[in-house]
Design a protein around this motif. Structure first.
Motif, PDB file in Angstrom:
ATOM      1  N   PHE A 157       3.445  12.622   0.218  1.00 22.79           N
ATOM      2  CA  PHE A 157       2.816  11.320   0.054  1.00 22.79           C
ATOM      3  C   PHE A 157       3.763  10.189   0.452  1.00 22.79           C
ATOM      4  CE2 PHE A 157       0.659  14.257  -2.668  1.00 22.79           C
ATOM      5  CZ  PHE A 157      -0.670  13.941  -2.504  1.00 22.79           C
ATOM      6  N   VAL A 158       4.992  10.555   0.823  1.00 25.56           N
ATOM      7  CA  VAL A 158       5.980   9.514   1.109  1.00 25.56           C
ATOM      8  C   VAL A 158       6.133   9.327   2.618  1.00 25.56           C
ATOM      9  CG1 VAL A 158       8.408   8.901   0.844  1.00 25.56           C
ATOM     10  CG2 VAL A 158       7.163   9.866  -1.071  1.00 25.56           C
TER      11      VAL A 158
ATOM     12  N   LYS B  55      -3.899   2.682  -2.698  1.00 25.96           N
ATOM     13  CA  LYS B  55      -2.487   2.757  -2.316  1.00 25.96           C
ATOM     14  C   LYS B  55      -2.092   4.235  -2.258  1.00 25.96           C
ATOM     15  CE  LYS B  55      -1.510  -1.466  -4.980  1.00 25.96           C
ATOM     16  NZ  LYS B  55      -0.748  -2.036  -6.119  1.00 25.96           N
ATOM     17  N   LYS B  56      -0.892   4.495  -1.781  1.00 24.81           N
ATOM     18  CA  LYS B  56      -0.388   5.871  -1.742  1.00 24.81           C
ATOM     19  C   LYS B  56      -0.462   6.530  -3.131  1.00 24.81           C
ATOM     20  CE  LYS B  56       2.486   6.854   1.330  1.00 24.81           C
ATOM     21  NZ  LYS B  56       3.636   6.524   2.165  1.00 24.81           N
ATOM     22  N   SER B  57      -0.162   5.742  -4.167  1.00 27.69           N
ATOM     23  CA  SER B  57      -0.168   6.284  -5.533  1.00 27.69           C
ATOM     24  C   SER B  57      -1.560   6.745  -5.957  1.00 27.69           C
ATOM     25  CB  SER B  57       0.357   5.238  -6.517  1.00 27.69           C
ATOM     26  OG  SER B  57      -0.413   4.045  -6.432  1.00 27.69           O
TER      27      SER B  57
ATOM     28  N   LEU C  20       0.830  -1.205   0.000  1.00 28.59           N
ATOM     29  CA  LEU C  20       0.000   0.000   0.000  1.00 28.59           C
ATOM     30  C   LEU C  20       0.869   1.262   0.000  1.00 28.59           C
ATOM     31  CD1 LEU C  20      -2.839  -1.001   2.523  1.00 28.59           C
ATOM     32  CD2 LEU C  20      -2.933  -0.985   0.026  1.00 28.59           C
ATOM     33  N   ASN C  21       1.995   1.163   0.655  1.00 28.30           N
ATOM     34  CA  ASN C  21       2.948   2.289   0.691  1.00 28.30           C
ATOM     35  C   ASN C  21       3.861   2.177  -0.537  1.00 28.30           C
ATOM     36  OD1 ASN C  21       4.559   4.421   1.503  1.00 28.30           O
ATOM     37  ND2 ASN C  21       5.734   3.206   2.991  1.00 28.30           N
ATOM     38  N   ASP C  22       3.311   2.468  -1.719  1.00 26.52           N
ATOM     39  CA  ASP C  22       4.033   2.221  -2.987  1.00 26.52           C
ATOM     40  C   ASP C  22       4.787   3.458  -3.464  1.00 26.52           C
ATOM     41  OD1 ASP C  22       1.601   3.515  -3.445  1.00 26.52           O
ATOM     42  OD2 ASP C  22       1.283   2.570  -5.387  1.00 26.52           O
ATOM     43  N   THR C  23       5.796   3.833  -2.696  1.00 21.01           N
ATOM     44  CA  THR C  23       6.526   5.073  -3.004  1.00 21.01           C
ATOM     45  C   THR C  23       7.202   5.026  -4.384  1.00 21.01           C
ATOM     46  OG1 THR C  23       8.365   4.165  -1.777  1.00 21.01           O
ATOM     47  CG2 THR C  23       6.985   5.738  -0.622  1.00 21.01           C
ATOM     48  N   ASP C  24       7.644   3.851  -4.824  1.00 23.43           N
ATOM     49  CA  ASP C  24       8.292   3.777  -6.138  1.00 23.43           C
ATOM     50  C   ASP C  24       7.301   4.065  -7.273  1.00 23.43           C
ATOM     51  OD1 ASP C  24      10.656   3.203  -4.934  1.00 23.43           O
ATOM     52  OD2 ASP C  24      10.644   1.057  -5.399  1.00 23.43           O
TER      53      ASP C  24
HETATM   54  C1  LIG Z   1       6.641   4.282   3.111  1.00 23.09           C
HETATM   55  O1  LIG Z   1       7.858   3.916   2.509  1.00 23.09           O
HETATM   56  C2  LIG Z   1       8.849   4.931   2.562  1.00 23.09           C
HETATM   57  C3  LIG Z   1      10.029   4.535   1.690  1.00 23.09           C
HETATM   58  O2  LIG Z   1      10.227   3.169   1.695  1.00 23.09           O
HETATM   59  C4  LIG Z   1       9.218   5.173   4.034  1.00 23.09           C
HETATM   60  O3  LIG Z   1      10.191   6.182   4.104  1.00 23.09           O
HETATM   61  C5  LIG Z   1       7.970   5.592   4.770  1.00 23.09           C
HETATM   62  O4  LIG Z   1       8.243   5.726   6.137  1.00 23.09           O
HETATM   63  C6  LIG Z   1       6.853   4.575   4.596  1.00 23.09           C
HETATM   64  N1  LIG Z   1       5.625   5.097   5.166  1.00 23.09           N
HETATM   65  C7  LIG Z   1       4.846   4.387   5.952  1.00 23.09           C
HETATM   66  C8  LIG Z   1       3.599   5.045   6.441  1.00 23.09           C
HETATM   67  O5  LIG Z   1       5.107   3.230   6.262  1.00 23.09           O
END
Ligand SMILES: *[C@@H]1O[C@H](CO)[C@@H](O)[C@H](O)[C@H]1NC(C)=O
Ligand SMILES: *[C@@H]1O[C@H](CO)[C@@H](O)[C@H](O)[C@H]1NC(C)=O
Ligand SMILES: *[C@@H]1O[C@H](CO)[C@@H](O)[C@H](O)[C@H]1NC(C)=O
Ligand SMILES: *[C@@H]1O[C@H](CO)[C@@H](O)[C@H](O)[C@H]1NC(C)=O
Length: 511
Positions: A510-511, A489-491, A424-428
């Motif tokens: 968003f990250v 997801k984050k995206s 869900l935390n799809d920063t890429d």
């Molecule tokens: C989401 O992932 C990023 C990079 O991997 C990380 O820095 C961030 O803390 C994460 N956020 C959460 C809410 O887990």
């Protein structure tokens, strides 16, 4: 001959500076792109959307009178060919759960939704002798619900899932396919065209032809490279143009819609430090985008000259009395030329390219005919999919290439996306989305006629031979729960903020 000399020089340089891995060309870290041009906002009329395809999300593979497609048959007979031995029998169950997809679409605030109609669901025998009323009711419901919510439907008529019926007589290698597709298209325009104004005839012909009839990686698993894959593209192009002409003659004046085709392509670079030239880039582009785009959007109504010449001369060398790539005759060049109101582009990634002496690949094959060899930059960030590297500059550059080569035809980006494990935390994915939207905006600022962007995909889905092992969704699909929830997801949050502001926000918050 120049590339060959360049290659020797590069080899010498390489020895001098101790290149340890000749497979790679190094360059700057990517997946970032600087803003260029005056506008930081997308034009008012620019449209944002998301895309899916029937077999990848619908499930209900044999419900309510649906006929099998080649993907049903293939995954059932050859589960071993799918990474996780899965299939699209159920997937996201969108046939039963469109209401859940609609919630996600509304949350995103998209302007349009690109989805595909399953040919064998509406016409189980492929021809119009049996018209499946329940399937027609399903797609009517989808279209009407979208319109009620101010989301424009954009319909792909063919997205890999050929009715299995057609394999009995050779599928796309048989030119009767042109007739079958013409009557399928007529049926779609007549049934849905009062409300659907954007039609895509075929999705990624290059991919389904090469994999289905060339290297046999996909159904109908025909291994006849350099012959059957070329026939498939030939018949696809003629089927496309025939459907386009039908629409213009019979429906355009009353329905007022647009018809195009979706072509996948990478952009290509040569490293000036090493070997290659602009000629090689142009050659690589002709062998990819140009093969399908040149007959439709070019001036001749025919294949790129280079390709016609190469394949004729290779055919003769191989001892054939004919060429494996039949150029179109005057009748067909007239029909093909200009047979697209827009160019649908699927862009995911790019490559470095060089000439290979001698040409590699089976004889005959596309690889051998082109004589090209592809390389990647080891600094490029890679997705879960092993072919997918983040190269946003390639999207900006391919849009400029289209502007310059096809008279600034209107472009819809019909797919662009990133794969991962499904977190869900799809920063890429956020980073990829941000930099590729920047590429689109830069291209617009440079006069490119791109008017639509559609992200692949709305939800995690069945990724063909990779099964459910590679996720492309803005929404996570909970496969283990009974209700198959779609979870943003984050995206998805990031994309929504783009659509709301018409700007490219910083991804930081968003990250
Ligand atoms: C989401 O992932 C990023 C990079 O991997 C990380 O820095 C961030 O803390 C994460 N956020 C959460 C809410 O887990
Ligand atoms: C950007 O704006 C400047 C100043 O108004 C103008 O001179 C220039 O031509 C513009 N550039 C583009 C690409 O529109
Ligand atoms: C963009 O494409 C549309 C549709 O083909 C065309 O009418 C328009 O003139 C094009 N715009 C530019 C700037 O070329
Ligand atoms: C998926 O559904 C299961 C069963 O309802 C639940 O336990 C799990 O938390 C869900 N996963 C996510 C990521 O929502």
């Amino acid at each position: 001959m120049q590339p060959e000399m360049g290659q020797q020089l590069a080899l010498v340089l390489c020895l001098l500076i101790a290149c340890v891995d000749s497979q790679y060309i190094s360059g700057p870290e990517s997946c970032q792109l600087q803003h260029k041009g005056n506008n930081t906002k997308f034009p008012k009329e620019f449209a944002f959307g998301v895309a899916t395809a029937a077999y990848q999300i619908e499930g209900a593979w044999n419900a309510d009178g649906k006929g099998p497609s080649i993907w049903d048959t293939y995954t059932h007979i050859h589960p071993d060919r799918i990474a996780d031995h899965s299939n699209g029998d159920n997937a996201a169950e969108s046939y039963y759960r469109f209401a859940q997809d609609l919630v996600a679409l509304k949350e995103l605030k998209v302007d349009f939704y690109r989805f595909s109609i399953s040919w064998s669901r509406v016409l189980p025998r492929a021809d119009t002798t049996v018209q499946n009323q329940k399937a027609i009711a399903y797609y009517n419901m989808v279209i009407n619900k979208l319109l009620e919510n101010n989301i424009e439907p954009m319909v792909t008529m063919y997205h890999y899932d050929m009715p299995d019926e057609l394999t009995k007589f050779g599928g796309f290698t048989n030119e009767i396919m042109i007739k079958y597709f013409r009557y399928y298209a007529d049926f779609l325009f007549k049934t849905f065209g009062d409300r659907v104004k954007k039609w895509i005839t075929f999705n990624e012909p290059f991919d389904y032809c090469m994999q289905g009839y060339g290297n046999a990686e996909s159904p109908p698993i025909v291994h006849a490279p350099g012959v059957a894959d070329y026939l498939c593209m030939d018949n696809t192009l003629r089927a496309h143009a025939t459907a386009y002409r039908l629409y213009k003659a019979k429906y355009a004046s009353s329905q007022g819609g647009k018809v195009g085709i979706t072509i996948s392509s990478r952009f290509y670079y040569t490293s000036t430090k090493y070997f290659g030239s602009d000629e090689v880039v142009d050659r690589a582009m002709q062998y990819a985008l140009g093969w399908l785009a040149h007959p439709i959007y070019g001036a001749s109504g025919n294949y790129p000259y280079t390709i016609i010449e190469d394949i004729l001369s290779n055919s003769v060398k191989e001892g054939l009395a004919w060429t494996r790539l039949r150029p179109f005759n005057k009748y067909w060049t007239e029909i093909l030329k200009g047979s697209g109101d827009f160019l649908g582009l699927n862009y995911y990634t790019s490559r470095f390219v060089k000439m290979s002496y001698p040409a590699e690949g089976e004889i005959p094959s596309w690889e051998h005919d082109s004589g090209l060899k592809y390389l990647i930059d080891k600094n490029w960030k890679r997705a879960k999919s092993k072919w997918l590297y983040c190269v946003p500059q390639g999207l900006e550059d391919i849009l400029k290439w289209i502007r310059d080569n096809y008279n600034n035809v209107e472009v819809y980006i019909t797919e662009n996306g990133w794969s991962d494990d499904g977190a869900l935390n799809d920063t890429d994915r956020v980073t990829y989305l941000k930099s590729h939207l920047q590429a689109v905006l830069n291209a617009i600022n440079d006069g490119c006629n791109v008017t639509h962007y559609s992200h692949w995909s709305l939800i995690d889905n069945f990724e063909w031979n990779m099964g459910f092992t590679e996720k492309f969704g803005l929404y996570y699909l909970n496969m283990t729960s009974e209700n198959k929830e779609r979870v943003a997801k984050k995206s998805a949050h990031y994309y929504r903020s783009v659509i709301e502001s018409r700007k490219i926000p910083s991804s930081d918050k968003f990250v």
